[in-house]
Design a protein around this motif. Structure first.
Motif, PDB file in Angstrom:
ATOM      1  N   TYR A  89      18.155 -32.944 -23.136  1.00  0.00           N
ATOM      2  CA  TYR A  89      19.163 -32.034 -23.686  1.00  0.00           C
ATOM      3  C   TYR A  89      20.388 -32.791 -24.200  1.00  0.00           C
ATOM      4  O   TYR A  89      20.951 -32.455 -25.237  1.00  0.00           O
ATOM      5  CB  TYR A  89      19.594 -30.993 -22.648  1.00  0.00           C
ATOM      6  N   LYS A  92      20.076 -34.506 -27.761  1.00  0.00           N
ATOM      7  CA  LYS A  92      19.841 -33.677 -28.947  1.00  0.00           C
ATOM      8  C   LYS A  92      21.157 -33.038 -29.407  1.00  0.00           C
ATOM      9  O   LYS A  92      21.796 -32.313 -28.642  1.00  0.00           O
ATOM     10  CB  LYS A  92      18.834 -32.588 -28.595  1.00  0.00           C
ATOM     11  N   THR A  94      23.581 -30.352 -30.815  1.00  0.00           N
ATOM     12  CA  THR A  94      23.553 -28.885 -30.830  1.00  0.00           C
ATOM     13  C   THR A  94      24.886 -28.355 -31.341  1.00  0.00           C
ATOM     14  O   THR A  94      25.826 -29.110 -31.556  1.00  0.00           O
ATOM     15  CB  THR A  94      23.299 -28.313 -29.416  1.00  0.00           C
ATOM     16  N   ALA A 122      20.201 -22.560 -23.068  1.00  0.00           N
ATOM     17  CA  ALA A 122      19.489 -23.651 -22.388  1.00  0.00           C
ATOM     18  C   ALA A 122      19.853 -23.639 -20.906  1.00  0.00           C
ATOM     19  O   ALA A 122      21.038 -23.601 -20.553  1.00  0.00           O
ATOM     20  CB  ALA A 122      19.845 -24.988 -23.009  1.00  0.00           C
ATOM     21  N   LEU A 124      19.905 -25.922 -17.731  1.00  0.00           N
ATOM     22  CA  LEU A 124      19.882 -27.343 -17.403  1.00  0.00           C
ATOM     23  C   LEU A 124      19.844 -27.506 -15.896  1.00  0.00           C
ATOM     24  O   LEU A 124      20.836 -27.264 -15.207  1.00  0.00           O
ATOM     25  CB  LEU A 124      21.121 -28.040 -17.969  1.00  0.00           C
TER      26      LEU A 124
END
Length: 131
Positions: A89, A92, A94, A122, A124
């Motif tokens: 995560y 990437k 965003t 998302a 996490l």
């Protein structure tokens, strides 16, 4: 824009201590939105988790999408962690906008939920080593 660290004084006012904590120069390249100060790794110091994303799409200049950050708390500073050490995560870019925390899987480690301008939420899950 940099992540501002405010500390309360004895008189009840707050002072900008960002330079002393090392967040001014280290993150001028991001625009932070959701931010939580939590002891993610249970070492006794508050860490800072921030989702990032620009408000303007300058395709020929500043990046629009930006990776989220974790700032590891130490005694008197915050140290930005390398994205390649944090999980998929955080590698990437965003358009992050909000961040909430809780223990969603019941393992006593703080987990996070991140929202984005153009992508699904998302979850996490914190997989740091227990202390």
């Amino acid at each position: 824009e940099y992540n501002t660290v405010y500390l309360q004084t004895q008189t009840g006012l707050y002072r900008d201590r960002s330079a002393a904590f090392g967040t001014v120069e280290a993150n001028r390249d991001t625009v932070g939105f959701g931010c939580q100060s939590i002891d993610v790794d249970a070492d006794g110091y508050l860490d800072q988790v921030v989702v990032n994303g620009h408000i303007d799409d300058y395709r020929n200049g500043d990046p629009f999408r930006m990776p989220a950050d974790i700032w590891k708390g130490e005694s008197n500073r915050l140290v930005r962690q390398e994205h390649d050490r944090l999980g998929a995560y955080f590698q990437k870019p965003t358009l992050g906008r909000a961040l909430a925390y809780g223990d969603w899987d019941g393992d006593l480690a703080i987990d996070f939920v991140a929202t984005h301008l153009d992508a699904p939420v998302a979850l996490l899950l914190n997989r740091s080593q227990p202390r």
